[in-house]
Design a protein around this motif. Sequence first.
Motif, mmCIF file in Angstrom:
data_model
loop_
_atom_site.group_PDB
_atom_site.id
_atom_site.type_symbol
_atom_site.label_atom_id
_atom_site.label_comp_id
_atom_site.label_asym_id
_atom_site.label_seq_id
_atom_site.Cartn_x
_atom_site.Cartn_y
_atom_site.Cartn_z
ATOM 1 N N VAL A 1 10.862 -20.729 7.269
ATOM 2 C CA VAL A 1 10.634 -19.312 6.481
ATOM 3 C C VAL A 1 11.439 -18.253 7.108
ATOM 4 N N GLN A 2 12.480 -17.687 6.413
ATOM 5 C CA GLN A 2 13.287 -16.718 6.969
ATOM 6 C C GLN A 2 12.454 -15.543 7.431
ATOM 7 N N TRP A 3 12.673 -14.921 8.677
ATOM 8 C CA TRP A 3 11.700 -14.017 9.148
ATOM 9 C C TRP A 3 11.888 -12.457 8.628
ATOM 10 N N ARG A 4 13.177 -12.500 7.934
ATOM 11 C CA ARG A 4 13.609 -11.363 7.014
ATOM 12 C C ARG A 4 13.321 -11.517 5.737
ATOM 13 N N SER A 5 12.897 -12.453 5.374
ATOM 14 C CA SER A 5 12.682 -12.904 3.931
ATOM 15 C C SER A 5 12.275 -11.639 3.263
ATOM 16 N N PRO A 6 12.603 -11.440 1.876
ATOM 17 C CA PRO A 6 12.165 -10.447 1.032
ATOM 18 C C PRO A 6 10.799 -10.271 0.976
ATOM 19 N N LEU A 7 9.957 -11.325 0.951
ATOM 20 C CA LEU A 7 8.702 -11.458 0.662
ATOM 21 C C LEU A 7 7.768 -10.787 1.848
ATOM 22 N N LEU A 8 8.388 -11.092 3.160
ATOM 23 C CA LEU A 8 7.723 -10.875 4.311
ATOM 24 C C LEU A 8 8.128 -9.266 4.417
ATOM 25 N N VAL A 9 8.966 -8.672 4.032
ATOM 26 C CA VAL A 9 9.361 -7.391 4.308
ATOM 27 C C VAL A 9 8.449 -6.639 3.239
ATOM 28 N N LEU A 10 8.256 -7.324 2.268
ATOM 29 C CA LEU A 10 7.647 -6.471 1.114
ATOM 30 C C LEU A 10 6.052 -6.520 1.517
ATOM 31 N N GLY A 11 5.592 -7.483 2.085
ATOM 32 C CA GLY A 11 4.088 -7.502 2.488
ATOM 33 C C GLY A 11 3.724 -6.472 3.545
ATOM 34 N N GLY A 12 4.985 -6.562 4.370
ATOM 35 C CA GLY A 12 4.811 -5.614 5.649
ATOM 36 C C GLY A 12 5.000 -3.995 5.115
ATOM 37 N N VAL A 13 5.610 -3.749 4.151
ATOM 38 C CA VAL A 13 5.644 -2.569 3.499
ATOM 39 C C VAL A 13 4.385 -2.133 2.818
ATOM 40 N N VAL A 14 3.753 -3.137 1.875
ATOM 41 C CA VAL A 14 2.685 -2.785 1.203
ATOM 42 C C VAL A 14 1.596 -2.733 2.061
ATOM 43 N N TYR A 15 1.327 -3.254 3.231
ATOM 44 C CA TYR A 15 0.583 -3.070 4.121
ATOM 45 C C TYR A 15 0.530 -1.854 4.734
ATOM 46 N N ALA A 16 1.692 -1.519 5.146
ATOM 47 C CA ALA A 16 1.741 -0.079 5.919
ATOM 48 C C ALA A 16 1.438 1.068 5.001
ATOM 49 N N VAL A 17 1.785 0.993 3.812
ATOM 50 C CA VAL A 17 1.642 1.983 2.829
ATOM 51 C C VAL A 17 0.253 2.052 2.227
ATOM 52 N N LEU A 18 -0.776 0.833 2.350
ATOM 53 C CA LEU A 18 -2.069 0.845 1.978
ATOM 54 C C LEU A 18 -2.949 1.526 2.962
ATOM 55 N N ALA B 1 -0.436 12.769 11.167
ATOM 56 C CA ALA B 1 -1.376 13.128 10.378
ATOM 57 C C ALA B 1 -0.955 13.058 8.612
ATOM 58 N N THR B 2 0.148 12.766 8.544
ATOM 59 C CA THR B 2 0.710 12.740 7.196
ATOM 60 C C THR B 2 0.529 11.239 6.705
ATOM 61 N N HIS B 3 0.593 11.030 5.429
ATOM 62 C CA HIS B 3 0.642 9.753 4.921
ATOM 63 C C HIS B 3 1.862 9.010 5.165
ATOM 64 N N LEU B 4 3.040 9.854 5.216
ATOM 65 C CA LEU B 4 4.298 9.062 5.189
ATOM 66 C C LEU B 4 4.559 8.758 6.541
ATOM 67 N N GLY B 5 4.191 9.629 7.801
ATOM 68 C CA GLY B 5 4.354 9.384 8.960
ATOM 69 C C GLY B 5 3.463 8.224 9.697
ATOM 70 N N ARG B 6 2.175 8.080 8.891
ATOM 71 C CA ARG B 6 1.350 6.979 9.290
ATOM 72 C C ARG B 6 2.026 5.741 8.722
ATOM 73 N N ALA B 7 2.704 5.641 7.541
ATOM 74 C CA ALA B 7 3.310 4.715 6.941
ATOM 75 C C ALA B 7 4.275 4.043 7.755
ATOM 76 N N VAL B 8 5.278 5.091 8.100
ATOM 77 C CA VAL B 8 6.478 4.616 8.951
ATOM 78 C C VAL B 8 5.974 4.052 10.474
ATOM 79 N N VAL B 9 5.130 4.715 11.209
ATOM 80 C CA VAL B 9 4.802 4.280 12.263
ATOM 81 C C VAL B 9 4.132 2.927 12.080
ATOM 82 N N LEU B 10 3.102 2.803 11.141
ATOM 83 C CA LEU B 10 2.623 1.398 10.980
ATOM 84 C C LEU B 10 3.760 0.374 10.782
ATOM 85 N N SER B 11 4.586 0.803 9.945
ATOM 86 C CA SER B 11 5.751 -0.231 9.759
ATOM 87 C C SER B 11 6.540 -0.732 11.054
#
Lengths: 225, 66
Positions: free
Chosen positions: A98-115, A203-213
């Motif tokens: 399972v490639q660690w940079r697979s699109p599925l993993l990246v997508l999962g990480g981004v979705v997690y961070a945004v949510l 304090a912002t949604h974008l900031g939290r998403a970036v830091v979580l990512s």
Amino acid sequence: MSRTDPTTPPERNRRRLGGRAQARRRLGALRDPVIVIFVLAGTFDLLSGDRLIDGAVLLAVALALGWDAVRRPPAERRADEVADAGEDSMRSARGRAVQWRSPLLVLGGVVYAVLVAAFIRYSLPATLAVWAPAAAGVAVAWRRPVTGGSDPAPVPAAGAVAWAVVFVALALWELAALLLQPSLTTDSWAHPTISVLLDPILATHLGRAVVLSLWLLSGWWLLRR
Amino acid sequence: MSSHDLTVAGYVLIVLAGVCLQLLSAREGSPIPPLGAVLSRVMRTRSGQVGVIAGWAWIGIHFFAR
């Protein structure tokens, strides 16, 4: 009827040697720099009036590592790790598939961070969402044999010292800012700690998403070391 | 320069020092190892491996969880 005297000289010698070995392991645990760092960090965190859970987590890690070092002699630990290594290498081979940079993993990480970024900091949903990967990461690191991966190249001492200086300087600068606050429990804009500096970003949604990512990405990167 | 600026400048300087070390490590024959190599070395022991990951976990808990 004769019973073996449990305090015969050989038995006493064995007990004495066993006791000495355990004392050596206890001493070794106390000298382990990782355990020392966690004890110091946990103590200062509790003294700073930070949330109890933060200091408790740090001290719990130190306690768990110390307990592990005392409980199992080094030889036994090595044997366990070697025994696990075979199983681990098979797991690693499967993992590499399972490639660690697979699109599925990246997508999962981004979705997690945004949510998760949509949750208020320190709320129950945010707590559960962050504790889950944090606990999973520590569990994997605890279970994973240290001999399983490829042997890294030796690190020159001078280079390692240079990196250590950077991290120690960061810790001391943070500590100085903490001590220059009006009190340990009162934040100061004049002498901000890293937490105070990050507060406006988080304090912002974008900031939290970036830091979580970034947090998730760095955890994944570390687990692949 | 206010106390705030001085404190922030200290953080920036330290981060820049780390970035410089990382850049220096990319040069051929450099005695400076990349941060990844140092962490790999630290994680060759059980306490190092658990310690590094626990440190990472703590950062997430500190900033987001209660």
